[in-house]
Write a protein that holds these residues in place. Sequence first.
Motif, PDB file in Angstrom:
ATOM      1  N   PRO A   1       7.776  -0.401 -10.440  1.00 31.64           N
ATOM      2  CA  PRO A   1       7.109  -1.607  -9.949  1.00 31.64           C
ATOM      3  C   PRO A   1       7.400  -1.819  -8.471  1.00 31.64           C
ATOM      4  O   PRO A   1       8.459  -1.426  -7.966  1.00 31.64           O
ATOM      5  CB  PRO A   1       7.713  -2.711 -10.815  1.00 31.64           C
ATOM      6  N   VAL A   2       6.456  -2.450  -7.765  1.00 25.79           N
ATOM      7  CA  VAL A   2       6.560  -2.540  -6.317  1.00 25.79           C
ATOM      8  C   VAL A   2       5.876  -3.789  -5.808  1.00 25.79           C
ATOM      9  O   VAL A   2       4.934  -4.297  -6.420  1.00 25.79           O
ATOM     10  CB  VAL A   2       5.930  -1.277  -5.660  1.00 25.79           C
ATOM     11  N   ALA A   3       6.357  -4.297  -4.677  1.00 27.95           N
ATOM     12  CA  ALA A   3       5.661  -5.333  -3.920  1.00 27.95           C
ATOM     13  C   ALA A   3       5.466  -4.792  -2.511  1.00 27.95           C
ATOM     14  O   ALA A   3       6.405  -4.277  -1.895  1.00 27.95           O
ATOM     15  CB  ALA A   3       6.447  -6.636  -3.894  1.00 27.95           C
ATOM     16  N   MET A   4       4.230  -4.894  -2.032  1.00 28.59           N
ATOM     17  CA  MET A   4       3.912  -4.478  -0.669  1.00 28.59           C
ATOM     18  C   MET A   4       3.724  -5.728   0.179  1.00 28.59           C
ATOM     19  O   MET A   4       2.959  -6.624  -0.172  1.00 28.59           O
ATOM     20  CB  MET A   4       2.634  -3.633  -0.653  1.00 28.59           C
ATOM     21  N   LEU A   5       4.428  -5.796   1.299  1.00 27.37           N
ATOM     22  CA  LEU A   5       4.343  -6.938   2.209  1.00 27.37           C
ATOM     23  C   LEU A   5       3.633  -6.519   3.489  1.00 27.37           C
ATOM     24  O   LEU A   5       4.040  -5.556   4.148  1.00 27.37           O
ATOM     25  CB  LEU A   5       5.756  -7.433   2.555  1.00 27.37           C
ATOM     26  N   ASN A   6       2.561  -7.226   3.832  1.00 23.80           N
ATOM     27  CA  ASN A   6       1.912  -7.009   5.115  1.00 23.80           C
ATOM     28  C   ASN A   6       2.762  -7.636   6.212  1.00 23.80           C
ATOM     29  O   ASN A   6       3.212  -8.781   6.082  1.00 23.80           O
ATOM     30  CB  ASN A   6       0.531  -7.675   5.114  1.00 23.80           C
ATOM     31  N   LEU A   7       2.967  -6.915   7.280  1.00 18.99           N
ATOM     32  CA  LEU A   7       3.727  -7.440   8.412  1.00 18.99           C
ATOM     33  C   LEU A   7       2.787  -7.592   9.598  1.00 18.99           C
ATOM     34  O   LEU A   7       2.292  -6.601  10.151  1.00 18.99           O
ATOM     35  CB  LEU A   7       4.893  -6.502   8.751  1.00 18.99           C
ATOM     36  N   LEU A   8       2.517  -8.843   9.959  1.00 15.22           N
ATOM     37  CA  LEU A   8       1.610  -9.151  11.050  1.00 15.22           C
ATOM     38  C   LEU A   8       2.376  -9.329  12.354  1.00 15.22           C
ATOM     39  O   LEU A   8       3.607  -9.419  12.372  1.00 15.22           O
ATOM     40  CB  LEU A   8       0.819 -10.421  10.726  1.00 15.22           C
ATOM     41  N   GLY A   9       1.642  -9.435  13.433  1.00 13.59           N
ATOM     42  CA  GLY A   9       2.262  -9.656  14.728  1.00 13.59           C
ATOM     43  C   GLY A   9       3.073 -10.930  14.788  1.00 13.59           C
ATOM     44  O   GLY A   9       3.923 -11.090  15.683  1.00 13.59           O
ATOM     45  N   ASP A  10       2.850 -11.829  13.837  1.00 12.22           N
ATOM     46  CA  ASP A  10       3.595 -13.095  13.775  1.00 12.22           C
ATOM     47  C   ASP A  10       5.100 -12.906  13.733  1.00 12.22           C
ATOM     48  O   ASP A  10       5.858 -13.789  14.181  1.00 12.22           O
ATOM     49  CB  ASP A  10       3.162 -13.899  12.542  1.00 12.22           C
ATOM     50  N   VAL A  11       5.576 -11.771  13.185  1.00 14.87           N
ATOM     51  CA  VAL A  11       7.023 -11.578  13.052  1.00 14.87           C
ATOM     52  C   VAL A  11       7.620 -10.908  14.295  1.00 14.87           C
ATOM     53  O   VAL A  11       8.827 -10.687  14.344  1.00 14.87           O
ATOM     54  CB  VAL A  11       7.379 -10.775  11.783  1.00 14.87           C
ATOM     55  N   TRP A  12       6.800 -10.613  15.298  1.00  8.46           N
ATOM     56  CA  TRP A  12       7.299 -10.078  16.557  1.00  8.46           C
ATOM     57  C   TRP A  12       7.660 -11.238  17.485  1.00  8.46           C
ATOM     58  O   TRP A  12       6.785 -12.048  17.823  1.00  8.46           O
ATOM     59  CB  TRP A  12       6.239  -9.214  17.236  1.00  8.46           C
ATOM     60  N   PRO A  13       8.911 -11.371  17.886  1.00 12.64           N
ATOM     61  CA  PRO A  13       9.265 -12.426  18.838  1.00 12.64           C
ATOM     62  C   PRO A  13       8.453 -12.273  20.134  1.00 12.64           C
ATOM     63  O   PRO A  13       8.374 -11.180  20.701  1.00 12.64           O
ATOM     64  CB  PRO A  13      10.756 -12.190  19.095  1.00 12.64           C
ATOM     65  N   GLY A  14       7.833 -13.369  20.556  1.00 11.45           N
ATOM     66  CA  GLY A  14       7.046 -13.340  21.783  1.00 11.45           C
ATOM     67  C   GLY A  14       5.712 -12.632  21.646  1.00 11.45           C
ATOM     68  O   GLY A  14       5.136 -12.216  22.655  1.00 11.45           O
ATOM     69  N   ALA A  15       5.199 -12.481  20.419  1.00 15.08           N
ATOM     70  CA  ALA A  15       3.929 -11.787  20.210  1.00 15.08           C
ATOM     71  C   ALA A  15       2.833 -12.379  21.088  1.00 15.08           C
ATOM     72  O   ALA A  15       2.698 -13.592  21.207  1.00 15.08           O
ATOM     73  CB  ALA A  15       3.515 -11.871  18.744  1.00 15.08           C
ATOM     74  N   GLY A  16       2.047 -11.489  21.711  1.00 15.03           N
ATOM     75  CA  GLY A  16       0.945 -11.928  22.546  1.00 15.03           C
ATOM     76  C   GLY A  16       1.340 -12.284  23.962  1.00 15.03           C
ATOM     77  O   GLY A  16       0.508 -12.725  24.747  1.00 15.03           O
ATOM     78  N   THR A  17       2.615 -12.093  24.318  1.00 18.65           N
ATOM     79  CA  THR A  17       3.093 -12.400  25.667  1.00 18.65           C
ATOM     80  C   THR A  17       3.795 -11.182  26.252  1.00 18.65           C
ATOM     81  O   THR A  17       4.102 -10.207  25.554  1.00 18.65           O
ATOM     82  CB  THR A  17       4.072 -13.583  25.657  1.00 18.65           C
ATOM     83  N   ASP A  18       4.094 -11.262  27.530  1.00 17.89           N
ATOM     84  CA  ASP A  18       4.825 -10.171  28.197  1.00 17.89           C
ATOM     85  C   ASP A  18       6.270 -10.078  27.716  1.00 17.89           C
ATOM     86  O   ASP A  18       6.937  -9.067  27.945  1.00 17.89           O
ATOM     87  CB  ASP A  18       4.799 -10.372  29.713  1.00 17.89           C
ATOM     88  N   ALA A  19       6.735 -11.149  27.056  1.00 15.01           N
ATOM     89  CA  ALA A  19       8.120 -11.173  26.578  1.00 15.01           C
ATOM     90  C   ALA A  19       8.244 -10.656  25.142  1.00 15.01           C
ATOM     91  O   ALA A  19       9.306 -10.777  24.526  1.00 15.01           O
ATOM     92  CB  ALA A  19       8.676 -12.593  26.664  1.00 15.01           C
ATOM     93  N   CYS A  20       7.182 -10.077  24.616  1.00 13.84           N
ATOM     94  CA  CYS A  20       7.203  -9.587  23.226  1.00 13.84           C
ATOM     95  C   CYS A  20       8.268  -8.506  23.053  1.00 13.84           C
ATOM     96  O   CYS A  20       8.436  -7.634  23.908  1.00 13.84           O
ATOM     97  CB  CYS A  20       5.830  -9.034  22.858  1.00 13.84           C
TER      98      CYS A  20
END
Length: 391
Positions: A308-327
């Motif tokens: 049995p398994v669970a697959m978790l999608n990992l979005l850019g939301d979990v990247w600190p500073g996502a969408g900025t130069d400080a990512c």
Amino acid sequence: MSAPVILPPARLGILGGGQLGRMFVQAARTMGYTVTVLDPDPDAPAAEFANLHLCAAFDDAEALRQLADSCAAITTEFENVNAESMRWLAQHTVVSPRGECVAVAQDRIREKTFFQQHGLPVAPFLPVTQADDLDSDLSDYLPGILKTARLGYDGKGQQRVRTAEEARAAWQQLGVPCVLEKMLPLQLEISAIVTRAADGQMAVFPIAENQHHQGILDVTLVPARVSTDLAQAAQQAACRVAAALDYVGVLAVEFFVLEDGLLRVNEMAPRPHNSGHYTLDATVSSQFQQQVRAMCGLPPAATDLLRPVAMLNLLGDVWPGAGTDACREPDWQPLQAEAQGFLHLYGKREARIGRKMAHYNLLADQANTAAERVAVLRDTLLQAAGRARKA
């Protein structure tokens, strides 16, 4: 119909170099093939593993000619690729799935009509190609969701409507052909991923249960928490779709399970699917190995679930500073510390909120146990990124 058997080290081609293309290339290279990727993005994730990256548009005549001349077989990683390009390529080399299959999946009106014509149950729907289509009695379709007929994915191009006035206003806003689909009382959503060979042999992976957040797949549990009879019905329906299309390749079919236990077909994807990423670690073969096998004229491999398994999608939301130069990169230590956890990063250079960046498979004695644990891990990453989970 039999297809030519294509063996390593033959060259394979793929239209599209995103994460699905990347995992296809990894599978094909491991199986001994060489691979050419056609994608206009110079930083396409699949290019990192491909033998050759043709950085050109999907309808670029010279790039298509180079693909056709050099590749023993060609496939695609997404349904919004140019179906005409696939039809042209099919005149010169082996192409799977066929361009016509892709064309059906590209258009929700054609797709839902196809399901209906082949006796597969769907939610009540109304094609909307002009304003007059919404002037009739809409009570059979309301409350509903107005969905663009083409190019919508991950909840994009959709608006919920409760009244005829809201439906008309939404169509004016979207301004393109749409489908008005009645909202049904859902218990859960599931998907079936079937592989069909040119000679008609088919193999279906275990049914996946899919949980979404803000229109994007969040967690997939396998085995799905449905009865054996319902799981078999979904697998059989997926096989019916593949056979009716005379499909060759990997096909994902999504279903609604209603509160009364009835099954309704939602949509299909003519390619490996996000909800099938669990197969990389939890089944005998993966959906990407199956994609390679189907296009190469090989029979489908076994699809048994190992754990049995669970697959978790990992979005850019979990990247600190996502969408900025400080990512910056997340701290993956909590995920990598799990003895039965497997992280798959997609190699995308830019992390953005809502962008699919990776996925994580966690095996356990029960899918529920794995799902509870990946939810904790996801929240840990979100907190580290300074973002709280919003309902």
